[in-house]
Design a protein around this motif. Structure first.
Motif, mmCIF file in Angstrom:
data_model
loop_
_atom_site.group_PDB
_atom_site.id
_atom_site.type_symbol
_atom_site.label_atom_id
_atom_site.label_comp_id
_atom_site.label_asym_id
_atom_site.label_seq_id
_atom_site.Cartn_x
_atom_site.Cartn_y
_atom_site.Cartn_z
ATOM 1 N N LEU A 17 0.730 -1.346 0.056
ATOM 2 C CA LEU A 17 -0.026 -0.150 0.015
ATOM 3 C C LEU A 17 0.940 1.114 -0.097
ATOM 4 C CD1 LEU A 17 -2.892 -1.031 2.455
ATOM 5 C CD2 LEU A 17 -2.962 -0.761 0.120
ATOM 6 N N ALA A 18 2.051 1.304 0.485
ATOM 7 C CA ALA A 18 2.902 2.401 0.672
ATOM 8 C C ALA A 18 3.583 2.621 -0.360
ATOM 9 C CB ALA A 18 3.890 2.169 1.984
ATOM 10 N N VAL A 19 3.864 1.567 -1.354
ATOM 11 C CA VAL A 19 4.549 1.648 -2.628
ATOM 12 C C VAL A 19 3.599 1.976 -3.544
ATOM 13 C CG1 VAL A 19 5.693 0.302 -4.482
ATOM 14 C CG2 VAL A 19 6.274 0.110 -2.080
ATOM 15 N N TRP A 20 2.394 1.603 -3.441
ATOM 16 C CA TRP A 20 1.133 2.307 -4.337
ATOM 17 C C TRP A 20 0.785 3.660 -3.936
ATOM 18 C CZ3 TRP A 20 -3.448 3.993 -3.061
ATOM 19 C CH2 TRP A 20 -4.294 4.203 -4.228
ATOM 20 N N ALA A 21 0.685 4.119 -2.869
ATOM 21 C CA ALA A 21 0.537 5.488 -2.543
ATOM 22 C C ALA A 21 1.788 6.196 -3.072
ATOM 23 C CB ALA A 21 0.261 5.731 -1.139
ATOM 24 N N PHE A 22 2.877 5.878 -2.977
ATOM 25 C CA PHE A 22 4.199 6.678 -3.543
ATOM 26 C C PHE A 22 3.895 6.825 -5.025
ATOM 27 C CE2 PHE A 22 8.269 6.870 -5.391
ATOM 28 C CZ PHE A 22 8.978 8.149 -4.979
ATOM 29 N N TRP A 24 1.379 6.466 -6.831
ATOM 30 C CA TRP A 24 0.204 7.529 -7.318
ATOM 31 C C TRP A 24 0.433 8.813 -7.026
ATOM 32 C CZ3 TRP A 24 -2.550 10.832 -4.234
ATOM 33 C CH2 TRP A 24 -3.650 11.377 -4.805
ATOM 34 N N ALA A 25 1.114 9.099 -6.114
ATOM 35 C CA ALA A 25 1.369 10.805 -5.916
ATOM 36 C C ALA A 25 2.624 11.077 -6.783
ATOM 37 C CB ALA A 25 2.255 10.800 -4.331
ATOM 38 N N VAL A 26 3.521 10.241 -7.248
ATOM 39 C CA VAL A 26 4.410 10.746 -8.136
ATOM 40 C C VAL A 26 3.643 10.792 -9.566
ATOM 41 C CG1 VAL A 26 6.137 10.103 -9.732
ATOM 42 C CG2 VAL A 26 6.404 9.985 -7.334
ATOM 43 N N LYS A 27 2.773 9.913 -9.957
ATOM 44 C CA LYS A 27 1.941 9.852 -11.151
ATOM 45 C C LYS A 27 1.087 11.190 -11.289
ATOM 46 C CE LYS A 27 -1.646 7.368 -13.783
ATOM 47 N NZ LYS A 27 -2.525 6.184 -13.733
ATOM 48 N N ASN A 28 0.385 11.666 -10.006
ATOM 49 C CA ASN A 28 -0.559 12.718 -9.947
ATOM 50 C C ASN A 28 0.104 13.957 -9.815
ATOM 51 O OD1 ASN A 28 -2.869 11.379 -10.797
ATOM 52 N ND2 ASN A 28 -2.768 10.282 -8.631
ATOM 53 N N ASP A 29 1.538 14.238 -9.902
ATOM 54 C CA ASP A 29 2.317 15.385 -9.542
ATOM 55 C C ASP A 29 2.190 16.067 -8.504
ATOM 56 O OD1 ASP A 29 3.210 14.982 -12.375
ATOM 57 O OD2 ASP A 29 1.207 16.533 -13.061
ATOM 58 N N GLN A 30 2.218 15.203 -7.332
ATOM 59 C CA GLN A 30 2.226 15.669 -6.007
ATOM 60 C C GLN A 30 3.312 16.290 -5.552
ATOM 61 O OE1 GLN A 30 -0.637 15.842 -4.085
ATOM 62 N NE2 GLN A 30 -1.540 15.326 -6.008
ATOM 63 N N PHE A 31 4.374 15.704 -6.286
ATOM 64 C CA PHE A 31 5.716 16.232 -5.825
ATOM 65 C C PHE A 31 6.736 17.436 -6.849
ATOM 66 C CE2 PHE A 31 5.591 11.882 -4.144
ATOM 67 C CZ PHE A 31 5.698 12.396 -2.800
ATOM 68 N N ASP A 32 5.325 17.785 -7.611
ATOM 69 C CA ASP A 32 6.020 18.604 -8.897
ATOM 70 C C ASP A 32 6.756 20.056 -8.432
ATOM 71 O OD1 ASP A 32 6.036 19.418 -11.608
ATOM 72 O OD2 ASP A 32 4.261 20.604 -11.407
ATOM 73 N N ASP A 33 6.191 20.636 -7.404
ATOM 74 C CA ASP A 33 6.710 21.931 -6.907
ATOM 75 C C ASP A 33 6.993 21.850 -5.508
ATOM 76 O OD1 ASP A 33 7.540 24.660 -6.906
ATOM 77 O OD2 ASP A 33 5.695 25.413 -6.798
#
Length: 72
Positions: A17-22, A24-33
């Motif tokens: 679940l933790a790997v999936w959440a990570f 998912w966050a990268v795919k949805n640009d949560q770490f963009d800025d």
């Protein structure tokens, strides 16, 4: 020893679940800025606090009316 039969699969599920959440966050640009929010706090004018009418007036170049007088 029998508790390991429960804890090992449970820990693998939580890891999955933790790997999936990570990812998912990268795919949805949560770490963009990462630095933008840290610098945004330094600016006084926040466009998100204005009403749509005040934003339109600001784009026209006119100053929106103040609701109260500035402190002395």
């Amino acid at each position: 020893m029998t508790i390991l039969y429960l804890l090992i699969p449970l820990s693998l599920i939580l890891l999955g679940l933790a790997v999936w959440a990570f990812f998912w966050a990268v795919k949805n640009d949560q770490f963009d800025d990462l630095e933008g929010p840290a610098h945004r706090i330094l600016f006084d004018d926040n466009e998100n606090d204005l009403t749509p009418e005040q934003r339109a007036e600001r784009k026209k170049g006119t100053k929106p009316p103040r609701d109260r007088e500035p402190p002395p």
